[in-house]
Enzyme design. Structure first.
Site, PDB file in Angstrom:
ATOM      1  N   SER A   1     -43.619  37.022  -5.971  1.00  0.00           N
ATOM      2  CA  SER A   1     -45.064  37.013  -6.213  1.00  0.00           C
ATOM      3  C   SER A   1     -45.746  36.913  -4.853  1.00  0.00           C
ATOM      4  CB  SER A   1     -45.429  35.777  -7.051  1.00  0.00           C
ATOM      5  OG  SER A   1     -46.831  35.572  -7.063  1.00  0.00           O
TER       6      SER A   1
ATOM      7  N   TYR B   1     -44.065  26.645  -9.438  1.00  0.00           N
ATOM      8  CA  TYR B   1     -44.106  28.119  -9.400  1.00  0.00           C
ATOM      9  C   TYR B   1     -44.074  28.606  -7.956  1.00  0.00           C
ATOM     10  CZ  TYR B   1     -45.585  32.880 -10.617  1.00  0.00           C
ATOM     11  OH  TYR B   1     -45.647  34.246 -10.778  1.00  0.00           O
TER      12      TYR B   1
ATOM     13  N   LYS C   1     -41.114  30.811  -6.166  1.00  0.00           N
ATOM     14  CA  LYS C   1     -41.348  32.174  -5.671  1.00  0.00           C
ATOM     15  C   LYS C   1     -41.038  32.294  -4.165  1.00  0.00           C
ATOM     16  CE  LYS C   1     -42.308  34.081  -9.587  1.00  0.00           C
ATOM     17  NZ  LYS C   1     -41.377  35.058 -10.177  1.00  0.00           N
TER      18      LYS C   1
HETATM   19  N1  LIG Z   1     -48.877  38.408 -14.056  1.00  0.00           N
HETATM   20  C1  LIG Z   1     -49.080  38.135 -12.776  1.00  0.00           C
HETATM   21  O1  LIG Z   1     -50.225  38.013 -12.305  1.00  0.00           O
HETATM   22  C2  LIG Z   1     -47.889  37.995 -11.851  1.00  0.00           C
HETATM   23  C3  LIG Z   1     -48.139  37.936 -10.473  1.00  0.00           C
HETATM   24  C4  LIG Z   1     -47.057  37.790  -9.603  1.00  0.00           C
HETATM   25  C5  LIG Z   1     -45.771  37.719 -10.095  1.00  0.00           C
HETATM   26  N2  LIG Z   1     -45.549  37.784 -11.440  1.00  0.00           N
HETATM   27  C6  LIG Z   1     -44.172  37.699 -11.897  1.00  0.00           C
HETATM   28  O2  LIG Z   1     -43.871  38.813 -12.690  1.00  0.00           O
HETATM   29  C7  LIG Z   1     -42.812  38.489 -13.582  1.00  0.00           C
HETATM   30  C8  LIG Z   1     -43.177  38.954 -14.984  1.00  0.00           C
HETATM   31  O3  LIG Z   1     -44.265  38.189 -15.458  1.00  0.00           O
HETATM   32  P1  LIG Z   1     -45.415  38.797 -16.377  1.00  0.00           P
HETATM   33  O4  LIG Z   1     -46.679  38.627 -15.638  1.00  0.00           O
HETATM   34  O5  LIG Z   1     -45.058  40.134 -16.891  1.00  0.00           O
HETATM   35  O6  LIG Z   1     -45.436  37.671 -17.537  1.00  0.00           O
HETATM   36  P2  LIG Z   1     -45.134  37.735 -19.100  1.00  0.00           P
HETATM   37  O7  LIG Z   1     -45.245  36.324 -19.568  1.00  0.00           O
HETATM   38  O8  LIG Z   1     -46.002  38.755 -19.754  1.00  0.00           O
HETATM   39  O9  LIG Z   1     -43.609  38.214 -19.155  1.00  0.00           O
HETATM   40  C9  LIG Z   1     -42.561  37.375 -18.752  1.00  0.00           C
HETATM   41  C10 LIG Z   1     -41.379  37.558 -19.702  1.00  0.00           C
HETATM   42  O10 LIG Z   1     -40.306  36.699 -19.269  1.00  0.00           O
HETATM   43  C11 LIG Z   1     -39.696  36.175 -20.430  1.00  0.00           C
HETATM   44  N3  LIG Z   1     -38.973  34.935 -20.169  1.00  0.00           N
HETATM   45  C12 LIG Z   1     -39.458  33.686 -19.981  1.00  0.00           C
HETATM   46  N4  LIG Z   1     -38.471  32.802 -19.860  1.00  0.00           N
HETATM   47  C13 LIG Z   1     -37.302  33.506 -19.930  1.00  0.00           C
HETATM   48  C14 LIG Z   1     -35.934  33.150 -19.874  1.00  0.00           C
HETATM   49  N5  LIG Z   1     -35.552  31.866 -19.725  1.00  0.00           N
HETATM   50  N6  LIG Z   1     -35.006  34.129 -20.009  1.00  0.00           N
HETATM   51  C15 LIG Z   1     -35.385  35.419 -20.196  1.00  0.00           C
HETATM   52  N7  LIG Z   1     -36.663  35.810 -20.286  1.00  0.00           N
HETATM   53  C16 LIG Z   1     -37.625  34.865 -20.145  1.00  0.00           C
HETATM   54  C17 LIG Z   1     -40.862  35.926 -21.388  1.00  0.00           C
HETATM   55  O11 LIG Z   1     -40.415  35.794 -22.731  1.00  0.00           O
HETATM   56  C18 LIG Z   1     -41.728  37.153 -21.153  1.00  0.00           C
HETATM   57  O12 LIG Z   1     -41.393  38.203 -22.032  1.00  0.00           O
HETATM   58  C19 LIG Z   1     -42.606  36.972 -13.471  1.00  0.00           C
HETATM   59  O13 LIG Z   1     -41.479  36.720 -12.654  1.00  0.00           O
HETATM   60  C20 LIG Z   1     -43.878  36.506 -12.787  1.00  0.00           C
HETATM   61  O14 LIG Z   1     -43.676  35.320 -12.064  1.00  0.00           O
HETATM   62  C21 LIG Z   1     -46.575  37.923 -12.326  1.00  0.00           C
END
Ligand SMILES: NC(=O)c1ccc[n+]([C@@H]2O[C@H](COP(=O)([O-])OP(=O)(O)OC[C@H]3O[C@@H](n4cnc5c(N)ncnc54)[C@H](O)[C@@H]3O)[C@@H](O)[C@H]2O)c1
Length: 272
Positions: A144, A157, A161
């Site tokens: 991230s 978090y 990261k």
């Molecule tokens: N959305 C943002 O703004 C953002 C920004 C930077 C980084 N990220 C990163 O992107 C990645 C995806 O996040 P997203 O935004 O799509 O969120 P999201 O919540 O829509 O999707 C995350 C998915 O991970 C799954 N998950 C959670 N715990 C789990 C586990 N123990 N085993 C397997 N699956 C699991 C959830 O069920 C969900 O389907 C994450 O690593 C997040 O930290 C997101």
């Protein structure tokens, strides 16, 4: 990597958000998709959507924080398709923490368990398999912008990261020393419009009593995320980076300037 057709992609966190968009993008490229997620309902929704669009996909319910689940994921990938060519570590949770000292221990363990240990487990399980295959492979780890700049209200978090960025860089160097056929990138998105702000829907009941200050932070972040980049745009950037073998994948226009500010603070001895 330039050719994707018929290759096998394993995607964690494929039930929602960025993982789901990447699964769709992989299927669009003609890849066979192994979709993994802890949320079975969302996972099945992803796989059904891929199949409805003519894709070839299987669902493997996986909790990435558990080594046995990740080992079973690898086995089921081999059983279904006989190989794994692309691994996308996307599963992640935001957690409910505020400061380092106010965050309950269970929350620290949950966030580090998914974001950091989940990434460690998949790398430890899939890299040996890919090395033995001796075919062109690619691993994308999701960190991230929070892993590249300082000051985020969610302590576990941020720590997770930063650790994933370190893990991903270490993996890059280790693979380069092997001089093999596995390439890797680290995805560092800014705000993306997904369900991440609701990730505490999986958290334990005793944490539902959140401090008011934290609720205000969450409200602001939810509003900001709703106007964030679409997961499909992120998936597009990831594929562009894979084709160029570009390691750092920054997604937003202001990302480079934010990294530069932190680096200049370090170089010039200024405080964060
Ligand atoms: N959305 C943002 O703004 C953002 C920004 C930077 C980084 N990220 C990163 O992107 C990645 C995806 O996040 P997203 O935004 O799509 O969120 P999201 O919540 O829509 O999707 C995350 C998915 O991970 C799954 N998950 C959670 N715990 C789990 C586990 N123990 N085993 C397997 N699956 C699991 C959830 O069920 C969900 O389907 C994450 O690593 C997040 O930290 C997101």
């Amino acid at each position: 990597m330039q050719e994707f057709k018929d290759k096998v992609a394993v995607i964690t966190g494929a039930g929602s958000g960025i993982g789901r968009a990447l699964a769709a993008r992989c299927a669009h490229e003609g890849m066979r998709v192994v979709a993994a997620d802890v949320n079975e309902h969302d996972l099945n929704g992803t796989v059904q959507a891929l199949r409805d669009a003519g894709g070839d996909a299987v669902a493997v319910r996986t909790d990435v924080s558990k080594l046995a689940d990740v080992e079973a994921l690898a086995q089921q990938t081999l059983d279904a398709y006989g190989a794994a060519h692309v691994l996308m570590n996307v599963a992640g949770v935001l957690g409910m923490g505020t400061t380092i000292w106010e965050t309950p221990l269970a929350d620290w363990e949950w966030v580090l368990g998914v974001n950091l240990w989940g990434t460690i487990h998949t790398i430890r399980v899939f890299v040996p398999l890919m090395l033995a295959q001796d075919t062109e492979c690619y691993i994308v780890n999701t960190a991230s912008m929070v892993g590249l700049v300082s000051d985020n209200p969610f302590a576990p978090y941020q720590v997770s990261k930063y650790a994933v960025v370190g893990l991903a860089e270490n993996l890059y160097h280790s693979l380069a020393r092997q001089d093999g056929k596995i390439r890797t990138s680290v995805l560092c998105p800014g705000l993306v419009n997904t369900q991440i702000m609701d990730a505490e829907r999986y958290a334990r009941a005793e944490q539902q009593d959140a401090p008011l200050e934290r609720e205000a932070i969450m409200r602001n972040m939810r509003q900001a995320a709703a106007s964030g980049m679409s997961p499909e745009e992120v998936a597009e950037l990831v594929f562009r980076a894979i084709r160029r073998e570009q390691f750092y994948i920054l997604t937003h226009a202001d990302s480079a300037a934010r990294v530069q500010r932190r680096m200049e603070n370090i170089i010039h001895g200024r405080n964060p």
